[in-house]
Enzyme design. Structure first.
Site, mmCIF file in Angstrom:
data_model
loop_
_atom_site.group_PDB
_atom_site.id
_atom_site.type_symbol
_atom_site.label_atom_id
_atom_site.label_comp_id
_atom_site.label_asym_id
_atom_site.label_seq_id
_atom_site.Cartn_x
_atom_site.Cartn_y
_atom_site.Cartn_z
ATOM 1 C CB THR A 125 36.323 45.582 47.352
ATOM 2 O OG1 THR A 125 36.786 45.742 48.704
ATOM 3 C CG2 THR A 125 36.964 46.642 46.464
ATOM 4 C CB CYS A 126 34.579 41.154 48.989
ATOM 5 S SG CYS A 126 34.043 40.516 47.401
ATOM 6 C CG ASN A 127 37.662 41.628 52.196
ATOM 7 O OD1 ASN A 127 36.734 40.949 52.639
ATOM 8 N ND2 ASN A 127 38.703 41.112 51.577
ATOM 9 N NE ARG A 128 40.174 47.896 50.971
ATOM 10 C CZ ARG A 128 40.800 48.132 52.134
ATOM 11 N NH1 ARG A 128 40.569 49.243 52.801
ATOM 12 N NH2 ARG A 128 41.676 47.287 52.605
ATOM 13 C CB SER A 185 44.633 43.298 51.383
ATOM 14 O OG SER A 185 44.546 44.267 50.366
ATOM 15 C CD GLU A 190 44.135 41.923 47.589
ATOM 16 O OE1 GLU A 190 44.020 41.456 46.445
ATOM 17 O OE2 GLU A 190 43.462 42.891 47.998
ATOM 18 N N GLY A 191 47.130 41.315 44.992
ATOM 19 C CA GLY A 191 47.190 42.247 43.871
ATOM 20 C C GLY A 191 45.864 42.705 43.312
ATOM 21 C CD GLN A 192 40.027 40.604 43.282
ATOM 22 O OE1 GLN A 192 40.251 39.842 44.230
ATOM 23 N NE2 GLN A 192 38.888 40.583 42.604
ATOM 24 C CD GLN A 196 38.901 44.832 44.148
ATOM 25 O OE1 GLN A 196 39.576 45.083 45.150
ATOM 26 N NE2 GLN A 196 38.016 43.849 44.112
#
Length: 217
Positions: A125-128, A185, A190-192, A196
């Site tokens: 993902t964007c952060n991991r 997160s 956060e639920g997104q 994922q």
């Protein structure tokens, strides 16, 4: 009686004639048990059943014997995770390892291609960026995943080790639960990320995925 005598004569002729024999490609004979022998066709089957070590030509993937499958099934597979997130890794490192979702299964197959890793699933993902995998030999599996990360990023292992985290067993499972719940997160809760993680699991159980008896559950 004449009919029976004629039938017996026909069978005798058929048994001695090569015209009635199934064509079999010539192959080298298998000698003694445990001796390396190059064989083909029906001889390969006979050698496998006999326990003889068979040299398979390069590029041909040999099917595992029943004994090999039983040995693999008897070994416990431990779940592991190696990854990096916004909490530990530099942005440049995360960018070099990021993988589009459409390539998750392709890269998972690449990780498993050498045999040290039995199962693998990628979450990027964007952060991991995280690789969940299962293997019977933790040392060899960790080394394989680190080799893959170094090849993909072009960074030395020494740099990667300063940015990644490594967990196994219950710690790896609890980490996944924290990630799924949004507790790891940048914005807590956060639920997104749950969606994922779900996609990561669904991809792993697809026909071209690498999820098995551990990661598919």
């Amino acid at each position: 009686m004449k009919f029976i005598e004629a039938l017996i004569a026909f069978v005798s002729i058929a048994g001695s004639s090569t015209a009635f024999q199934s064509p079999v490609a010539p192959s080298k004979a298998v000698s003694s048990r445990g001796r390396n022998t190059v064989v083909s066709g029906s001889a390969l089957l006979a050698a496998t059943l006999d326990g003889t070590v068979v040299n398979v030509p390069t590029g041909v993937k040999r099917k595992k014997t029943k004994q090999e499958r039983l040995e693999l099934a008897s070994k416990g597979l431990q779940v592991h995770v190696i990854g990096l997130s916004i909490h530990h890794a530099q942005v440049e490192v995360r960018e070099k390892l990021a993988i589009p979702e459409a390539e998750w299964n392709t890269q998972s197959n690449l990780i498993c291609s050498t045999g040290q890793v039995e199962e693998a699933a990628i979450l990027s993902t964007c952060n991991r960026f995280e690789i969940y995998f299962a293997a019977s030999n933790a040392h060899e599996a960790n080394a394989r995943v680190m080799e893959y990360l170094a090849e993909r990023s072009g960074l030395p292992v020494s740099v990667l080790r300063r940015n990644i985290f490594m967990l196994e067993g219950d710690d790896a499972v609890w980490h996944l639960m924290r990630v799924s719940g949004g507790l790891d997160s940048l914005v807590v809760g956060e639920g997104q990320i749950l969606s994922q993680v779900r996609q990561c699991h669904l991809h792993s159980i697809e026909d071209d995925g690498c999820g098995g008896k551990v990661l598919s559950r």
